[in-house]
Structure formats: C-alpha cells, structure tokens
Design a protein around this motif. Structure first.
Motif, PDB file in Angstrom:
ATOM      1  N   GLU A   1       0.835  -1.171   0.000  1.00  0.00           N
ATOM      2  CA  GLU A   1       0.000   0.000   0.000  1.00  0.00           C
ATOM      3  C   GLU A   1       0.885   1.241   0.000  1.00  0.00           C
ATOM      4  OE1 GLU A   1      -2.758   0.076   3.245  1.00  0.00           O
ATOM      5  OE2 GLU A   1      -3.546   1.966   2.476  1.00  0.00           O
ATOM      6  N   GLY A   2       0.600   2.156  -0.915  1.00  0.00           N
ATOM      7  CA  GLY A   2       1.394   3.378  -0.952  1.00  0.00           C
ATOM      8  C   GLY A   2       2.554   3.321  -1.932  1.00  0.00           C
TER       9      GLY A   2
ATOM     10  N   ASP B   1      -2.160   0.255  -4.508  1.00  0.00           N
ATOM     11  CA  ASP B   1      -3.357   1.088  -4.653  1.00  0.00           C
ATOM     12  C   ASP B   1      -3.910   0.980  -6.060  1.00  0.00           C
ATOM     13  OD1 ASP B   1      -2.920   2.004  -2.097  1.00  0.00           O
ATOM     14  OD2 ASP B   1      -1.564   3.567  -2.802  1.00  0.00           O
ATOM     15  N   ALA B   2      -5.154   1.383  -6.184  1.00  0.00           N
ATOM     16  CA  ALA B   2      -5.804   1.320  -7.490  1.00  0.00           C
ATOM     17  C   ALA B   2      -5.110   2.220  -8.496  1.00  0.00           C
ATOM     18  CB  ALA B   2      -7.259   1.716  -7.351  1.00  0.00           C
ATOM     19  N   GLU B   3      -4.582   3.345  -8.022  1.00  0.00           N
ATOM     20  CA  GLU B   3      -3.940   4.280  -8.954  1.00  0.00           C
ATOM     21  C   GLU B   3      -2.678   3.657  -9.539  1.00  0.00           C
ATOM     22  OE1 GLU B   3      -4.273   6.032  -5.313  1.00  0.00           O
ATOM     23  OE2 GLU B   3      -6.086   5.149  -6.139  1.00  0.00           O
TER      24      GLU B   3
ATOM     25  N   GLU C   1      -2.261   0.553 -10.068  1.00  0.00           N
ATOM     26  CA  GLU C   1      -2.733  -0.412 -11.053  1.00  0.00           C
ATOM     27  C   GLU C   1      -2.943   0.269 -12.407  1.00  0.00           C
ATOM     28  OE1 GLU C   1      -6.625  -2.738 -10.919  1.00  0.00           O
ATOM     29  OE2 GLU C   1      -5.667  -3.094  -8.999  1.00  0.00           O
TER      30      GLU C   1
ATOM     31  N   ARG D   1      -8.431  -7.880  -2.771  1.00  0.00           N
ATOM     32  CA  ARG D   1      -9.453  -6.983  -3.304  1.00  0.00           C
ATOM     33  C   ARG D   1      -9.590  -7.281  -4.789  1.00  0.00           C
ATOM     34  NH1 ARG D   1      -7.390  -3.035  -6.521  1.00  0.00           N
ATOM     35  NH2 ARG D   1      -5.182  -2.644  -6.285  1.00  0.00           N
ATOM     36  N   GLU D   2     -10.699  -6.820  -5.358  1.00  0.00           N
ATOM     37  CA  GLU D   2     -10.935  -7.033  -6.783  1.00  0.00           C
ATOM     38  C   GLU D   2      -9.963  -6.179  -7.595  1.00  0.00           C
ATOM     39  OE1 GLU D   2     -13.459  -8.486  -9.018  1.00  0.00           O
ATOM     40  OE2 GLU D   2     -13.293  -9.925  -7.395  1.00  0.00           O
TER      41      GLU D   2
ATOM     42  N   SER E   1      -8.900  -4.274 -11.146  1.00  0.00           N
ATOM     43  CA  SER E   1      -9.761  -3.590 -12.098  1.00  0.00           C
ATOM     44  C   SER E   1      -9.933  -4.431 -13.360  1.00  0.00           C
ATOM     45  CB  SER E   1      -9.169  -2.236 -12.457  1.00  0.00           C
ATOM     46  OG  SER E   1      -8.049  -2.424 -13.277  1.00  0.00           O
ATOM     47  N   GLU E   2     -11.089  -4.248 -13.994  1.00  0.00           N
ATOM     48  CA  GLU E   2     -11.387  -4.984 -15.228  1.00  0.00           C
ATOM     49  C   GLU E   2     -10.315  -4.727 -16.263  1.00  0.00           C
ATOM     50  OE1 GLU E   2     -14.112  -6.847 -16.186  1.00  0.00           O
ATOM     51  OE2 GLU E   2     -14.938  -6.879 -14.164  1.00  0.00           O
TER      52      GLU E   2
ATOM     53  N   LYS F   1      -7.244  -6.792 -15.752  1.00  0.00           N
ATOM     54  CA  LYS F   1      -7.525  -8.196 -16.030  1.00  0.00           C
ATOM     55  C   LYS F   1      -7.633  -8.456 -17.522  1.00  0.00           C
ATOM     56  CE  LYS F   1      -9.691  -9.774 -11.829  1.00  0.00           C
ATOM     57  NZ  LYS F   1     -10.933 -10.180 -11.194  1.00  0.00           N
ATOM     58  N   ARG F   2      -8.222  -7.471 -18.210  1.00  0.00           N
ATOM     59  CA  ARG F   2      -8.430  -7.633 -19.640  1.00  0.00           C
ATOM     60  C   ARG F   2      -7.100  -7.797 -20.370  1.00  0.00           C
ATOM     61  NH1 ARG F   2     -12.273  -3.626 -20.236  1.00  0.00           N
ATOM     62  NH2 ARG F   2     -10.709  -2.127 -20.850  1.00  0.00           N
ATOM     63  N   ARG F   3      -6.064  -7.156 -19.877  1.00  0.00           N
ATOM     64  CA  ARG F   3      -4.784  -7.191 -20.580  1.00  0.00           C
ATOM     65  C   ARG F   3      -3.966  -8.424 -20.255  1.00  0.00           C
ATOM     66  NH1 ARG F   3      -6.337  -2.206 -20.459  1.00  0.00           N
ATOM     67  NH2 ARG F   3      -5.667  -0.706 -22.021  1.00  0.00           N
TER      68      ARG F   3
ATOM     69  N   GLU G   1     -10.898  -9.273 -25.234  1.00  0.00           N
ATOM     70  CA  GLU G   1     -10.654 -10.613 -24.715  1.00  0.00           C
ATOM     71  C   GLU G   1     -11.051 -11.679 -25.709  1.00  0.00           C
ATOM     72  OE1 GLU G   1     -11.005 -10.115 -19.902  1.00  0.00           O
ATOM     73  OE2 GLU G   1     -12.728  -9.692 -21.158  1.00  0.00           O
TER      74      GLU G   1
ATOM     75  N   LYS H   1     -11.639 -14.254 -16.133  1.00  0.00           N
ATOM     76  CA  LYS H   1     -10.662 -13.539 -15.331  1.00  0.00           C
ATOM     77  C   LYS H   1     -11.043 -13.511 -13.859  1.00  0.00           C
ATOM     78  CE  LYS H   1      -8.410 -12.665 -19.068  1.00  0.00           C
ATOM     79  NZ  LYS H   1      -8.120 -11.483 -19.815  1.00  0.00           N
TER      80      LYS H   1
ATOM     81  N   ARG I   1     -13.863   4.940  -5.942  1.00  0.00           N
ATOM     82  CA  ARG I   1     -12.458   4.871  -5.597  1.00  0.00           C
ATOM     83  C   ARG I   1     -11.648   5.882  -6.406  1.00  0.00           C
ATOM     84  NH1 ARG I   1      -9.583  -0.741  -6.297  1.00  0.00           N
ATOM     85  NH2 ARG I   1     -10.223  -0.377  -8.414  1.00  0.00           N
TER      86      ARG I   1
ATOM     87  N   ASP J   1     -13.937  -3.121   0.257  1.00  0.00           N
ATOM     88  CA  ASP J   1     -13.032  -3.596  -0.776  1.00  0.00           C
ATOM     89  C   ASP J   1     -12.179  -2.450  -1.315  1.00  0.00           C
ATOM     90  OD1 ASP J   1     -12.364  -5.993  -1.923  1.00  0.00           O
ATOM     91  OD2 ASP J   1     -13.283  -5.438  -3.823  1.00  0.00           O
TER      92      ASP J   1
END
Lengths: 323, 457
Positions: A75-76, A158-160, A162, A198-199, A201-202, A205-207, B23, B52, B245, B316
C-alpha cells in the motif's frame, strides 16, 4: 523493440523445463505459461497464499535463463519506487564537486546570455542515465538481457498504481520527461500474482491471461514433497500429505498450503520422525497451522479420527481426499 | 468453428461473465497459436483469455462441454429383435392392456428407439424450455420433460407388463432380462433428455440479448425488487463503489496537507534552482476511514442485503473500513466481509444475525461500540449509520451518539424512510438528527448513488 525470444516450442517443453527447475507444473500451468509467451501477454496468477505463484515466476526465470526482476507491491507504492527516481543527493553532490569546473566554463563568457547558453549545453550531464535511479519496472524494460518481471501481490498496491501499470504493461515503454521515451530492448515475460484481497480492475484483467492455481491433488502434492524434501520416507510423505488434505477440508481461518506442507515435511525430517503418531502431530502441528484457534480445532479433529485417518482407507473421508 | 466460439462467448455473457471484445480477440489469437486438435489445450486457450475471475470458472466448465463436447448418448438396445415369435405375440397381446400413450412408450423402450429431434422440439415447446436461458433451471426442465413422457407411470407399467407376461407363461429368467434391458433403455432416454435440455439452454443463452439497461430499477424502491433485479443491483453497487475509488483518489490529490514531503519538494523545485518555492506535502493522512453501523433488523431487512453489499464494496475499496451490524447489540462484521466473495459474505452476516423478535436497540449498540471499539474512531473517520432510527422506544443514548459524532470528522446517516415519517411512532430520527452532518434518504439506487457521491465530497 525486438520480439521476445521464444524459448519454448510447446507446452510440453515448458513443463519439462519447469520440472528441471524443481517446479512441478500441471498441463494447465504449462499451457497457459506457453500461451503467455506466445502472445506476449502478462500472466495474472491468482490463488490461495502459498500454492507456488511466486515460485512459478522464479522457476520460469531459471528455466529460460532470464534474470528475475521482482517488484513487491504494498500500500502506498508509487512511481518513484516502482519506475524511476532522480538521484537528487548525487546530483547535488556533483554540482558541489564540479563547482570549479563550472566556474571555468562560465568564467570566460562575456555576458549572462552566453553563460546561460553554456550551462544549457551541459544540462544533459545532470539529466542522464548516470543520475537515474532505476526501479524494478524500468530495470526490466531497459535490461540488455531478456528478463522475467514478477509483480508480486498486485492486490496490495493502490488502485492508482494499477492504472499506471496498465500503461507500462501494454506498451512496454516509459517516458521520462528529461530523457524522452525509453522503449523495451526485450519485452519481458511478466507474471503478476494476486491473493485476491481486493478485486483488481477490469482493465488490468483484460490485458492479462488468467491462471488460477488452486490446491493440488494428493498425487501432485506428494510429487512436490518428494521432489523438494527427498529425505522424507515415501510412506511418511504420503501420510503427511493426506493429513494436510484432510485439514483443508475443515473450515479453518488459514488452510495449510503447499509451502506449509513443505515446511512440515522438513520439520519431520529434522526431528527424525519415524512415524506419525499423536505425539508428533501434537508437537509439529504448529508448523502447519498459524492460528491458535485453527490449531485447537485441528487437534480435536485429528485426535478424534486419528485411527481411521491413518489406517482405514475405506473411511468415507479418506475416499473424499482423492478427488 | 469461429462462429461456434462467438456463440460460446455470448452464452458466457448471458451467464453473467463479462467478456470484452479485446478478450474475445485474444481468445482467437490464442487458438491460432495452439490449434484446435488438442481439446484440452483448446479449452485452456479459451479459459485463460475469457475467464478472469475464479468465481466465473464453474459457468465456463458447465458451458464448455455443451458447445465443444462430444456428446454421446448411451446406446439403445433393441429387445424386440431377439424375441421368439411366441414371446412377440404374448407381448403384443399384453400391450393391448395399456392406454395408448403408455403403450407407445413401452414399445419405444422395447424397440430401443431414441427420441427424434422433431419430438424433442415439440416437447420443449410444450414445457416452456424455449424461453429458458438460466442454467439453474436445467434440472427442473429435464424433470418436466420426463413428466410429459410419463416416466413414472412407465416405470410401473413395465412391472405390470412383466407380470402379465409371467401369467402368460414366459419363463422368469427371460422376463428379468427384458426388465433389465427396458430399464436400461429408459435410463438412456433420461440421459438423452438431460443432454438435450442443457444444450437447448446453452443455445438459448447464446442467442439472448445482453441485459437490458437499468432503467426503472434506479427509481424502484428496494423492497419491491425481485431476485434478478437484486443481482443486477448488486453489480451496479459494485461498479458504483469502484467509480468511487477513482473519485476518492482525485480528491486526495487535490487536498494535500500535512507533513512536508522532502523528496517531492526537491524534485518540484529543481526548476527554481532548488529554492523551495513550491512546497509539497504528503497526502497519506487524508485517506478516508469509515466506521459503518448497519441496522439489519426486521424493519430494515428488505434493503439490508443491498446495504451490506455496498458496505462490502466500500470495504473492498477503502482499506480503513470498520463495519458493524446491529439489531439488539453490535457485531463487528469486517472479518466476515474479508476474503470472501460478495454473496457469501453478505449471506454469512445475515445468517449470523437472523431476524427475530428481539428489539432493535441502537442505544445499546452505541454503548457496545463505546466500550469495545472506541479506538477505531478518530478525527479522520467518517461515521456512517445505515438505519431507519426506529429504536423500539429504547433509550437512544443521545449522549454517546453526540460524543461519537464529536470525535469523528463527519457523521452521515442513510435512512430508507422518507423525511415525513421521521419521528413518527418509535422513530428517534429527529432526536439523532442534530448530531448528524447530513441525513440522506436512500430508498432506491438513484438516491444511493447520490448519497455515495455526497459521502466522500
């Protein structure tokens, strides 16, 4: 930008190469690993902790004779820690040390304009690769040799971060404002791991290609134990693996994974255990289970069923394990 | 082949898997690499490129054999061929005892005829299989089909037929043999029906249009939703939370205050010759922290599942979330929500705290919090209460609520009831109101969206 050298010609070859590096891969792992190499796409592996996701990356690096570059996420984590950073201290130090030289350069100039021009001409010295601190991502991109880039536990970042990673992973190039765009010499083989806290991001995952590594079957796990802990007697190894499998059926806070099975097997070897009786179980179980409540629960269950657990193969529970 | 794959992908989508165009293109590329000769490799190509999420694997495993399977129906055995003329005559005579439909079925079993495509289509029309595109209904459909074919009656009829034949003097051994074969044929029919229904449902899935928009769902109150709507709402809530988020992240960047970030400051001021003109601060301190109290008592039950889903998604996204649920006392539910998928997590919580006849008591719950978890709350936390404020005339403990509200950065109340009902009956809403920074009515998704948006502004 060159294509990644294709070291493997078939999934079978991947499997064999991984096997040589002490990693027992099933068809699924080998095939998807092969696909990831063929398509040049990152591989996202998910699964419970300790089933060998990180190990897979290490093994594939060893098998392809590539360098392993590891980025541990937390994190961070931000670009300066993951990509690059200017070494300010070094830059400052150099300006101090080179002061005389600078004076010399500037001393002869007739007016301010000329002095500024001269400084500008030397600017490249301070913004060059010399002062660029390469963090794992940049290192993987700039490496002269082909590499395996392991981005470990991406779900902790973090999400950012990602989102930032997306850019790097899709083009394999990085732009440093002072230097311009740096492109990959060799496209690295990228393995991402996630424990699914945690989930993701789509978009990420897509890549990626997706590989779920679950707990192995008894036979597979036995093979792993035999390979990694060759000193353990076959009979004992089988018993140990069976007990671990029966524990995974119980609802525990943290089910024992392969790495814990291996630790346990090593413990049994170093304690010179000849057979698994209640006493040895009692003393060594803490290697396998890391929560006090789990331990108590497992002890109760094992005590209750220790007889048929170890002897009676026709026990309905025993049959359940083999699937 | 490509068409088959495309159909497979649309069936996956109908099954709730999100497959993007990129995909499916990847899937084709992967198949180019691996070829389609090896069925296992082919399956892995599709699996690794299309799926996925570990939770989507079951639907993939279920659909794959239907689209690319080598479905084999167990062989049907023709019994009538090796009957002696005598036996044939007896059987024909015995069969006359049965009603027409049963007779047809018995003859079919004797001859070992499988169901023809035309017959199957007719049956599927009859039982409404053509409109089914949900896998969970497969077993039901198969059973309906068996019923239409009078399977149970036929079972009995076989016994009757054999009794008749025994009376006619055919020897026991022969009869046993015939019974066995007829039963086997019936089993094969059953197998054929199972395969047909699953194939049919898979076809229907691949043809079904992608889900229609959420129109109307937004405005529908939570307690007037069907299961399917709930499913879609849950997805919408998840999307809501993840868009949240990014919004949080933006706000964090804008709102920088706190400790000096030496590195960033030096870097930013290089252009000023290292004279610190532009000061940079660390932004860690502004990360949102949430303390959530969720009322899951009977009066809130219709929407508590959704609220818990929302809490799950928030947790989450936001690491520092402490979620509590209460009815008559407080329970810490964050551990339940961690490391589980959303459905399981919500179900666990609802199972742990079943609705009953005990009193809703926010006052006592607040006291529980005050005694046990006060360290979780500090001046950076946002306190969120989800509930209708109906306290069954218990002491609302305004003193504690005031105290908590004073300690936290903000206090937000989400109430499913319209403001006109606040304060009526056992509602203590108006008494709590002065301590809240904002009270938002959330009785449908549209309101929830605005509420969530306001929550982090």
């Amino acid at each position: 930008m060159g294509n990644p050298p294709s070291f493997f010609k078939s999934p079978q070859e991947v499997k064999n190469a991984l096997g040589k590096n002490q990693y027992i891969a099933n068809e699924e792992i080998a095939t998807i690993m092969f696909l990831s190499q063929q398509l040049g796409k990152p591989l996202l592996t998910e699964g419970p902790a300790g089933v060998g996701k990180t190990e897979l990356a290490k093994a594939i690096a060893a098998a392809t004779n590539r360098d392993l570059i590891r980025l541990q996420c937390y994190e961070g984590l931000d670009e300066t820690k993951a990509l690059y950073e200017w070494e300010y201290a070094k830059q400052l130090l150099y300006t101090q040390l080179l002061r005389d030289k600078l004076q010399e350069t500037l001393g002869t100039s007739r007016d301010l304009g000329e002095a500024a021009d001269r400084i500008a001409a030397e600017e490249d010295v301070f913004f060059s690769m010399r002062f660029l601190l390469q963090r794992p991502l940049l290192k993987a991109i700039l490496s002269e040799r082909p590499t395996v880039l392991l981005i470990d536990e991406i779900d902790r970042a973090d999400a950012e971060f990602e989102a930032f990673l997306l850019e790097v992973l899709s083009d394999f190039q990085v732009s440093v404002p002072e230097l311009g765009t740096l492109s990959a010499v060799h496209i690295p083989l990228v393995v991402l791991t996630s424990n699914n806290t945690r989930e993701l991001s789509e978009a990420l995952k897509r890549r990626c290609l997706y590989l779920f590594i679950g707990y192995p079957t008894i036979d597979q796990e036995l093979a792993v134990v035999r390979l990694k802990v060759p000193d353990l007697s076959p009979k004992l190894a089988k018993q140990a693996v069976e007990i671990v499998h029966s524990l995974r059926k119980v609802d525990l806070r943290k089910a024992p994974s392969i790495s814990e099975t291996l630790d346990w097997a090593k413990a049994l070897v170093s304690l010179n255990v000849k057979n698994l009786n209640n006493e040895t179980l009692e003393t060594t179980l803490s290697v396998l289970l890391k929560h006090e409540s789990d331990l108590q629960r497992a002890r109760r269950i094992l005590k209750r069923s220790s007889k048929d657990l170890l002897i009676d193969e026709d026990d309905p529970r025993a049959r359940g394990w083999s699937n | 082949m490509e068409e088959r794959i495309v159909r497979f992908i649309s069936a996956l989508r109908a099954g709730g898997v999100r497959v993007s165009l990129a995909e499916s293109a990847d899937a084709m590329l992967a198949i180019d690499q691996m070829g389609i000769k090896n069925r296992d490799a082919f399956r892995l190509c599709l699996k690794s490129t299309l799926i996925k999420n570990a939770s989507d694997m079951p639907i993939f495993d279920e659909l794959f054999p239907l689209f690319f399977g080598t479905s084999t129906i167990p062989p049907f055995l023709n019994i009538s061929n090796d009957l002696t003329p005598d036996e044939a005559r007896s059987i024909a005579e015995a069969l006359r005892q049965f009603k027409e439909q049963l007779r047809d079925m018995l003859e079919r079993l004797l001859k070992g005829d499988q169901l023809q495509p035309g017959e199957l289509d007719q049956l599927s029309e009859m039982i409404g299989l053509n409109q089914t595109n949900d896998f969970r209904l497969q077993e039901l459909m198969a059973q309906r089909m068996e019923k239409a074919l009078k399977f149970r009656e036929v079972q009995e009829a076989i016994q009757e037929l054999m009794d008749l034949l025994a009376e006619m003097g055919i020897n026991r051994e022969r009869i046993d043999q015939m019974t066995k074969l007829m039963r086997a044929n019936q089993q094969s029919l059953r197998e054929q029906i199972r395969q047909y229904t699953s194939n049919r449902i898979a076809e229907n899935m691949s043809e079904s249009r992608p889900e229609e928009g959420l129109n109307g769902l937004f405005e529908r109150p939570f307690n007037a939703l069907s299961d399917k709507d709930l499913d879609r709402l849950r997805k919408e809530v998840q999307r809501l939370a993840s868009s949240l988020r990014t919004r949080i992240a933006l706000r964090q960047k804008k709102a920088k205050s706190g400790q000096l970030d030496a590195k960033a400051t030096i870097r930013a001021n290089l252009k000023h010759g290292s004279v610190p003109i532009d000061i940079r601060h660390k932004d860690r301190t502004l990360k949102p922290r949430l303390i959530i109290f969720c009322d899951i008592s009977t009066s809130m039950r219709p929407c508590s599942e959704l609220m818990l889903s929302l809490i799950y998604s928030m947790q989450d996204q936001i690491n520092k979330t402490h979620a509590f649920a209460f009815i008559d006392h407080l329970e810490f539910i964050t551990p339940d929500l961690n490391n589980k998928d959303i459905r399981g997590a919500v179900a666990t919580v609802l199972r742990r705290m079943p609705p009953g006849h005990y009193n809703t008591d926010l006052g006592l719950s607040l006291e529980n919090f005050f005694d046990q978890f006060l360290d979780k709350l500090d001046n950076r936390s946002t306190l969120i209460v989800v509930g209708d404020g109906r306290n069954n005339y218990n002491d609302p403990r305004l003193d504690i609520f005031g105290n908590l509200s004073h300690r936290s950065r903000r206090t937000v109340w989400l109430n499913p009831e319209p403001p006109t009902l606040w304060g009526s009956g056992d509602s203590d809403m108006l008494r709590y109101a002065p301590y809240c920074d904002s009270i938002l009515q959330v009785s449908n998704l549209a309101e929830l969206t605005t509420a969530v948006d306001r929550l982090l502004s």
